[in-house]
Design an enzyme around this catalytic site. Structure first.
Site, mmCIF file in Angstrom:
data_model
loop_
_atom_site.group_PDB
_atom_site.id
_atom_site.type_symbol
_atom_site.label_atom_id
_atom_site.label_comp_id
_atom_site.label_asym_id
_atom_site.label_seq_id
_atom_site.Cartn_x
_atom_site.Cartn_y
_atom_site.Cartn_z
ATOM 1 N N ASP A 13 0.777 -1.229 0.208
ATOM 2 C CA ASP A 13 0.133 -0.060 -0.091
ATOM 3 C C ASP A 13 0.944 1.280 0.273
ATOM 4 O O ASP A 13 0.398 2.319 0.190
ATOM 5 C CB ASP A 13 -1.050 -0.121 1.320
ATOM 6 C CG ASP A 13 -2.102 -0.891 0.947
ATOM 7 O OD1 ASP A 13 -2.693 -1.109 -0.148
ATOM 8 O OD2 ASP A 13 -2.434 -1.748 1.797
ATOM 9 N N ASP B 107 -5.817 -4.500 -6.052
ATOM 10 C CA ASP B 107 -5.460 -3.045 -5.709
ATOM 11 C C ASP B 107 -3.984 -2.938 -5.860
ATOM 12 O O ASP B 107 -3.708 -1.478 -5.977
ATOM 13 C CB ASP B 107 -5.479 -3.079 -4.027
ATOM 14 C CG ASP B 107 -7.004 -3.716 -3.341
ATOM 15 O OD1 ASP B 107 -7.216 -4.857 -4.001
ATOM 16 O OD2 ASP B 107 -7.509 -3.316 -2.661
ATOM 17 N N GLY C 114 -7.437 -18.290 -8.073
ATOM 18 C CA GLY C 114 -8.131 -17.167 -7.874
ATOM 19 C C GLY C 114 -8.929 -16.940 -6.827
ATOM 20 O O GLY C 114 -9.846 -17.943 -6.902
ATOM 21 N N THR D 92 -11.189 -14.459 -3.501
ATOM 22 C CA THR D 92 -11.624 -13.077 -3.085
ATOM 23 C C THR D 92 -11.218 -12.976 -1.844
ATOM 24 O O THR D 92 -10.924 -13.904 -0.935
ATOM 25 C CB THR D 92 -13.414 -13.207 -3.254
ATOM 26 O OG1 THR D 92 -13.548 -11.706 -3.044
ATOM 27 C CG2 THR D 92 -14.108 -13.708 -2.198
ATOM 28 N N ARG E 247 -14.853 -2.821 -6.595
ATOM 29 C CA ARG E 247 -13.668 -1.940 -6.431
ATOM 30 C C ARG E 247 -12.583 -2.741 -6.962
ATOM 31 O O ARG E 247 -11.843 -1.854 -7.502
ATOM 32 C CB ARG E 247 -13.479 -1.345 -5.196
ATOM 33 C CG ARG E 247 -12.712 -0.319 -5.079
ATOM 34 C CD ARG E 247 -12.634 0.577 -3.548
ATOM 35 N NE ARG E 247 -12.239 -0.145 -2.761
ATOM 36 C CZ ARG E 247 -12.763 -0.838 -1.371
ATOM 37 N NH1 ARG E 247 -14.361 -0.695 -1.425
ATOM 38 N NH2 ARG E 247 -12.364 -1.810 -0.467
#
Length: 407
Positions: A122, A183, A241, A243, A255
């Protein structure tokens, strides 16, 4: 790509944007609203009878609350860069020296992140939204060095065997391997920037490798995305893959898809490789075709409780901002489609349904943070406000025939 068609497309987009803004949006009025809300927040911060703690950043406002819930700046608090970024955007619009002073003070509290090892991915959100905008508007050599140092720190998370940056080092055991979340695409912009502004040129290669591996494994055949891709740490083989914040492993978390649209728009801008331009249109089109009438998505496109599911205004803000840039890279018809979609999103967000007005200090209502964890559901969230103001400033630039991106 035909240059004439591109120029015509940009011209049509500008004309369309101007017409629709005059009739519906009034960008300056929306930006003035943002400025008023910024001043209201600062007045509350300064009005508590003590000196402002510039390490405490607004994070969210829940239903029934008026003031922000503030979070201490730390390596764990991923949203710490958005409030300084909003202040820089407000300074860009108003040229108010008092806002600039506040932006500088809040930004300075994040400098430590350039001096410690990366906690997770981040750092792009934390430092490029704050110091990146600060450098863009001031040219401060100190800001530039902070960005470069932070990019170096972020690059340590890159695993060359996998080809991506590790997103959450603390969650490797939980996911069963090297985890990369969608993200993380947003953090590539800082690597690209550092590589061409005095940092290690290798940062460019890391960003491209990450984008390529993500493009190959992070998407389903219909171009919807997983939130998390898990790889074998030693071999780099794709495992699965899944979530983390979406409805299910097979759903399109709003998002997450927004991060993909924004991220691959940046990758095309920085590489000019048409593979990314073709790909981002496919990722965008599946998002747009499944939107509700007002163009503000439900938190997850596959939540079976729709139309009673929460919305996510933050995703709409991210996508609106990305589409305004992306439309400038496309031929006329597609450019116009994306521009009109962005204007529809912002028109809805500028309505009483989504604006806080005097009821709260934030700009927008109805964002969703992490629904599976019961966190920030139908809330005002700081990153929604950040990308909302960014989108408005980009649209203002377009209507004034100015470049959206400062090269």
């Amino acid at each position: 790509m035909n240059t004439k068609n591109l120029l015509v497309g940009i011209g049509l987009c500008l004309l369309s944007a101007c017409t629709e803004v005059d009739n519906k949006l009034e960008v300056d009025r929306a930006l003035e609203y943002c400025d008023r809300q910024v001043h209201r927040t600062l007045e509350v911060m300064h009005g508590k009878g003590r000196e402002v703690d510039y390490t405490m950043m607004p994070r969210n406002i829940m239903d029934g609350q008026y003031d922000w819930n503030y979070r201490k700046v730390s390596k764990e608090e991923w949203c710490g860069g958005f409030w300084p970024g909003i202040l820089w955007y407000d300074y860009e619009y108003t040229q108010d020296p008092k806002i600039k002073e506040e932006a500088e003070k809040f930004t300075a509290s994040l400098k430590f992140l350039s001096e410690i090892p990366a906690y997770d991915h981040d750092l792009g959100f934390l430092v490029f939204c704050s110091y990146g905008n600060g450098y863009r508007l001031t040219g401060s050599p100190e800001y530039k060095q902070v960005i470069i140092n932070t990019a170096d720190s972020l690059s340590a998370l890159f695993n060359p065997c996998v080809g991506t940056m590790l997103s959450w080092p603390r969650n490797v055991e939980m996911f069963g391997g090297h985890n990369t979340i969608m993200d993380n695409m947003i953090n590539l912009e800082m690597l690209f920037w550092a590589a061409k502004n005095g940092g290690n040129p290798y940062l460019f290669d890391i960003a491209v490798a990450h984008a390529d591996k993500t493009m190959k494994y992070h998407f389903r055949p219909d171009y919807t995305s997983y939130h998390v891709a898990v790889y074998d740490t030693l071999t780099g083989e794709f495992i699965k893959g899944v979530t983390h914040q979406g409805y299910s492993d097979d759903s399109m978390w709003a998002r997450g898809q927004a991060w993909a649209i924004y991220g691959y728009t940046v990758v095309y801008r920085e590489t000019k490789d048409v593979r990314y331009l073709d790909f981002v249109q496919k990722v965008t089109d599946v998002y747009l075709k499944n939107l509700p009438e007002d163009y503000v998505p439900y938190w997850d496109f596959n939540d079976p409780s729709i139309p009673d599911a929460p919305r996510d205004a933050s995703a709409a803000c991210v996508v609106a901002s990305a589409l305004l840039e992306l439309s400038g890279y496309l031929p006329a018809e597609k450019a116009l489609e994306y521009k009109q979609a962005a204007v529809k999103m912002l028109t809805s967000l500028n309505s009483d349904k989504y604006q806080c007005g005097k009821s709260k200090l934030a700009f927008l209502l109805h964002s969703t943070g992490h629904l599976p964890a019961g966190s920030e559901i139908d809330a005002s969230i700081i990153y929604a406000d950040y990308y909302y103001m960014e989108a408005l400033l980009r649209l203002k630039r377009l209507t004034e025939n100015k470049p959206i991106i400062d090269e």
